[in-house]
Scaffold this motif. Structure first.
Motif, PDB file in Angstrom:
ATOM      1  N   GLU A  19       4.662 -23.295  23.589  1.00  0.00           N
ATOM      2  CA  GLU A  19       5.419 -24.465  24.030  1.00  0.00           C
ATOM      3  C   GLU A  19       4.501 -25.653  24.291  1.00  0.00           C
ATOM      4  OE1 GLU A  19       8.731 -25.634  27.458  1.00  0.00           O
ATOM      5  OE2 GLU A  19       8.055 -23.550  27.212  1.00  0.00           O
ATOM      6  N   GLU A  20       3.373 -25.419  24.965  1.00  0.00           N
ATOM      7  CA  GLU A  20       2.448 -26.501  25.277  1.00  0.00           C
ATOM      8  C   GLU A  20       1.803 -27.057  24.008  1.00  0.00           C
ATOM      9  OE1 GLU A  20       0.683 -29.398  27.157  1.00  0.00           O
ATOM     10  OE2 GLU A  20       2.110 -28.009  28.101  1.00  0.00           O
ATOM     11  N   LEU A  21       1.463 -26.169  23.091  1.00  0.00           N
ATOM     12  CA  LEU A  21       0.836 -26.590  21.840  1.00  0.00           C
ATOM     13  C   LEU A  21       1.779 -27.463  21.021  1.00  0.00           C
ATOM     14  CD1 LEU A  21      -1.801 -26.097  20.207  1.00  0.00           C
ATOM     15  CD2 LEU A  21      -0.615 -24.209  19.077  1.00  0.00           C
ATOM     16  N   LEU A  22       3.035 -27.049  20.903  1.00  0.00           N
ATOM     17  CA  LEU A  22       4.003 -27.811  20.106  1.00  0.00           C
ATOM     18  C   LEU A  22       4.416 -29.099  20.815  1.00  0.00           C
ATOM     19  CD1 LEU A  22       6.273 -24.981  18.641  1.00  0.00           C
ATOM     20  CD2 LEU A  22       4.396 -26.200  17.543  1.00  0.00           C
ATOM     21  N   ARG A  23       4.408 -29.085  22.146  1.00  0.00           N
ATOM     22  CA  ARG A  23       4.720 -30.324  22.871  1.00  0.00           C
ATOM     23  C   ARG A  23       3.690 -31.402  22.553  1.00  0.00           C
ATOM     24  NH1 ARG A  23       6.472 -28.518  29.009  1.00  0.00           N
ATOM     25  NH2 ARG A  23       8.669 -28.048  28.556  1.00  0.00           N
ATOM     26  N   GLU A  24       2.436 -31.001  22.483  1.00  0.00           N
ATOM     27  CA  GLU A  24       1.392 -31.967  22.156  1.00  0.00           C
ATOM     28  C   GLU A  24       1.589 -32.507  20.741  1.00  0.00           C
ATOM     29  OE1 GLU A  24      -3.493 -32.239  21.808  1.00  0.00           O
ATOM     30  OE2 GLU A  24      -2.547 -30.437  22.635  1.00  0.00           O
ATOM     31  N   PHE A  25       1.948 -31.621  19.806  1.00  0.00           N
ATOM     32  CA  PHE A  25       2.243 -32.071  18.435  1.00  0.00           C
ATOM     33  C   PHE A  25       3.409 -33.044  18.425  1.00  0.00           C
ATOM     34  CE2 PHE A  25       4.748 -31.680  14.562  1.00  0.00           C
ATOM     35  CZ  PHE A  25       3.796 -31.890  13.569  1.00  0.00           C
ATOM     36  N   ASN A  29       3.577 -37.115  17.233  1.00  0.00           N
ATOM     37  CA  ASN A  29       4.302 -37.416  15.985  1.00  0.00           C
ATOM     38  C   ASN A  29       5.753 -37.833  16.209  1.00  0.00           C
ATOM     39  OD1 ASN A  29       2.369 -36.417  13.650  1.00  0.00           O
ATOM     40  ND2 ASN A  29       2.264 -34.878  15.280  1.00  0.00           N
ATOM     41  N   SER A  30       6.116 -38.132  17.453  1.00  0.00           N
ATOM     42  CA  SER A  30       7.519 -38.450  17.739  1.00  0.00           C
ATOM     43  C   SER A  30       8.016 -39.650  16.946  1.00  0.00           C
ATOM     44  CB  SER A  30       7.711 -38.684  19.242  1.00  0.00           C
ATOM     45  OG  SER A  30       6.904 -39.774  19.672  1.00  0.00           O
ATOM     46  N   HIS A  31       7.115 -40.601  16.649  1.00  0.00           N
ATOM     47  CA  HIS A  31       7.526 -41.793  15.911  1.00  0.00           C
ATOM     48  C   HIS A  31       6.942 -41.819  14.496  1.00  0.00           C
ATOM     49  CE1 HIS A  31       9.296 -43.468  19.514  1.00  0.00           C
ATOM     50  NE2 HIS A  31       8.163 -43.258  20.183  1.00  0.00           N
ATOM     51  N   LEU A  67      12.489 -26.671  18.205  1.00  0.00           N
ATOM     52  CA  LEU A  67      13.456 -27.431  17.420  1.00  0.00           C
ATOM     53  C   LEU A  67      13.050 -28.903  17.304  1.00  0.00           C
ATOM     54  CD1 LEU A  67      16.742 -25.827  18.779  1.00  0.00           C
ATOM     55  CD2 LEU A  67      15.882 -25.683  16.432  1.00  0.00           C
ATOM     56  N   GLU A  68      12.450 -29.452  18.361  1.00  0.00           N
ATOM     57  CA  GLU A  68      11.942 -30.821  18.275  1.00  0.00           C
ATOM     58  C   GLU A  68      10.856 -30.920  17.202  1.00  0.00           C
ATOM     59  OE1 GLU A  68      10.619 -31.672  22.192  1.00  0.00           O
ATOM     60  OE2 GLU A  68      12.584 -32.355  22.908  1.00  0.00           O
ATOM     61  N   THR A  69       9.969 -29.916  17.158  1.00  0.00           N
ATOM     62  CA  THR A  69       8.925 -29.881  16.130  1.00  0.00           C
ATOM     63  C   THR A  69       9.550 -29.805  14.745  1.00  0.00           C
ATOM     64  OG1 THR A  69       7.427 -28.735  17.648  1.00  0.00           O
ATOM     65  CG2 THR A  69       6.896 -28.648  15.303  1.00  0.00           C
ATOM     66  N   LEU A  70      10.553 -28.948  14.603  1.00  0.00           N
ATOM     67  CA  LEU A  70      11.207 -28.788  13.303  1.00  0.00           C
ATOM     68  C   LEU A  70      11.942 -30.065  12.897  1.00  0.00           C
ATOM     69  CD1 LEU A  70      11.304 -26.463  11.314  1.00  0.00           C
ATOM     70  CD2 LEU A  70      13.486 -25.777  12.295  1.00  0.00           C
ATOM     71  N   ARG A  71      12.512 -30.742  13.886  1.00  0.00           N
ATOM     72  CA  ARG A  71      13.201 -32.009  13.574  1.00  0.00           C
ATOM     73  C   ARG A  71      12.212 -33.046  13.051  1.00  0.00           C
ATOM     74  NH1 ARG A  71      13.735 -36.207  16.958  1.00  0.00           N
ATOM     75  NH2 ARG A  71      13.518 -34.926  18.844  1.00  0.00           N
TER      76      ARG A  71
END
Length: 556
Positions: A19-25, A29-31, A67-71
């Motif tokens: 979870e922490e690793l993907l949150r950083e990703f 990359n959110s924008h 799911l945020e990462t996949l989106r």
């Protein structure tokens, strides 16, 4: 962020570390919407790894982050192969609480298995109508967003969606629309819109087997709080009520867009006719509603116009036939409030001065067909757009009236725009060439008349009632002096030949003949004439006697 490092850590990390690793990703990359092409393979592997994590029993917070990462990754259509599979799409459908599967008893992920608990945890699936915890709702919304992106960007995912009957789950969700949270409803409708737009083969199934048109109409009724005074008469919105909230408006627009896709094909049967009249009545309600901003109101009107164009023209009587509310006596008791809104919308689109093809032609087409088939609509619009002429000293295309604006559009560079404007005015004139020329002038109407083979005069094919509008005294007085080409009374022009000698006149005439001959030989111009059937043809053809007219004739 180094994707190789992310992938290596995902293989051995626990739930918290993942979870922490993907949150950083996600933060980095959110924008991001354009990705490095060199890392396509790594991003594709990351998609696969995230799907594996989603298939395990992980907490809701970890599901949300995955799911945020996949989106974010699904914005790149080149890395979606792992997601655009049967297992990948069923995983997302399960997370979105959408029942999906090839068949209910095929031993695979049937209608019952698609909702067998969050991420395969073995629990009974929560029913769509049951209240869900906030954290679980966020997971559902993220899964729906992922499905929207994947379906939009991947043709393979579109096919898999059909194969696993994802639309069936969407239909089940539509039946519980009254219990929707805003975002769940919004992205459910958006996913249905995307599937119906991208897969034309799915539309027939949705209409005939799943009754989605009826379900979407019910969604609109609930979202817009429609109350009925009669079978096809929605109650008048309270003038003192607050504007339609933005969230309700957004869901209604998605429902209208999905309905547009599903009604592109012609209706068939009395059941469709009944349902389409209900939709027309709901669309009248949309036209009369206020939203929080003028832009939102215009958007709602635009979607209503597009959908009304898909309905059988006979169903447009639901816009004006309001027995309970009543209407104008001079128009057979019909209520013209909605028609006036459409006219105002048309004029706003004309005044924008841009994007006429997509923004203006739909409302022109709607008003044209409504006027052609409904006498009261035509009479009302004619009174607003083409009132009796009084001042004929100004050219028809000069001025700020609606007639002036439409006549200007008759010579627009965009073919679809000028055809739509000309056809609209022609129908208002009962497809009478003489009446059209009275309001527009021959020069502005020539394109339509040539296309319809009416340069020689006459009428169109549609039959209209025999009543005619009487001309004003001002028009009758000025009529003999109106230039039929320009459509107005011209000021007398000085005769340039008054002070010329006969020799000068002959010289100028010969000069003109030579110039025309040169242009004709160089194919810059081509002399044309009107054939007996009213169509244009090369001048030599129109002057040539028909074969057999002189054959065997003994006359001089």
């Amino acid at each position: 962020m180094d994707l190789n490092n992310v992938l290596s850590q995902l293989e051995s990390a626990n739930d918290v570390d993942i979870e922490e690793l993907l949150r950083e990703f996600n933060r980095e990359n959110s924008h991001t919407f354009t990705f490095d092409q060199k890392e396509e393979t790594l991003r594709s592997k990351l998609c696969q790894s995230v799907l594996i994590v989603l298939g395990m029993q992980v907490p809701l917070s970890c599901q949300k982050t995955c799911l945020e990462t996949l989106r974010i990754l699904s914005r790149d259509k080149c890395v979606l192969a792992p997601v655009a599979t049967r297992d990948g799409m069923l995983t997302l459908a399960r997370m979105a609480q959408l029942s999906a599967g090839e068949t209910a008893g095929d031993g695979q992920a049937g209608d019952g298995q698609a909702g067998d608990g969050q991420a395969g945890d073995g629990q009974d699936p929560p029913q769509p109508s049951a209240p869900v915890a906030e954290e679980e709702r966020v997971v559902v919304v993220e899964a729906l967003k992922c499905l929207c992106n994947v379906v939009y960007n991947s043709a393979a995912a579109q096919q898999v969606s059909v194969d696993v009957k994802l639309a069936h789950g969407l239909c089940a969700s539509l039946r519980t629309a009254a219990a929707w949270h805003h975002e769940v409803g919004l992205f459910t409708l958006r996913l249905l819109f995307l599937l119906s737009a991208l897969r034309s083969d799915l539309r027939v199934e949705l209409r005939r087997e799943r009754q989605v048109v009826k379900l979407l109409a019910e969604v609109l009724e609930h979202t817009l709080d429609v109350r009925w005074d009669g079978t096809y008469e929605a109650a008048r919105p309270d003038p003192q009520s607050l504007p339609l909230p933005a969230e309700d408006n957004d869901r209604a627009m998605e429902a209208l867009k999905a309905l547009f896709n599903l009604t592109v094909c012609n209706a068939d049967g009395k059941e469709d006719d009944h349902q389409y009249r209900i939709i027309a009545a709901i669309l009248r309600h949309v036209l009369m509603l206020r939203t929080e901003t003028e832009e939102k109101t215009e958007e709602a009107h635009s979607h209503a116009v597009n959908l009304l164009n898909n309905l059988p023209v006979s169903c447009l009587d639901a816009l004006i036939d309001l027995p309970v509310r009543g209407g104008l006596e001079e128009y057979g008791g019909k209520n013209m409030d909605a028609i006036q809104v459409l006219l105002d919308f048309m004029e706003k689109r004309i005044d924008k001065g841009s994007n006429y093809k997509e923004g203006l032609t739909p409302v022109l087409s709607l008003l044209t067909e409504g006027s052609r088939h409904h006498r009261e609509i035509r009479r009302y619009i004619k009174a607003q757009v083409l009132p009796p002429l009084t001042d004929v000293k100004i050219r028809p295309e000069v001025g700020t009236t609606t007639r002036n604006k439409l006549v200007r559009l008759m010579t627009h560079v965009e073919m679809a725009v000028k055809q739509a404007a000309a056809e609209f005015l022609f129908v208002l004139c009962k497809e009478s060439v003489d009446n059209l020329l009275k309001y527009t002038g021959y020069g502005n109407a020539a394109g339509l008349l040539m296309a319809r083979g009416l340069l020689g005069g006459g009428r169109g094919e549609t039959e209209y009632s025999p009543d005619e509008d009487s001309d004003t005294e001002e028009y009758k007085t000025a009529k003999p002096f109106i230039n039929p080409i320009t459509g107005h009374v011209e000021e007398p022009m000085p005769n340039p030949m008054e002070e010329m000698t006969e020799e000068q006149k002959e010289y100028e005439a010969q000069k003109l003949v030579n110039m025309l001959d040169k242009l004709s030989r160089q194919s810059v111009i081509r002399p044309m004439g009107v054939k007996p059937d009213g169509t244009l043809a090369p001048l030599e053809e129109t002057l040539r006697a028909p074969p057999g007219d002189d054959a065997g004739s003994d006359s001089d």
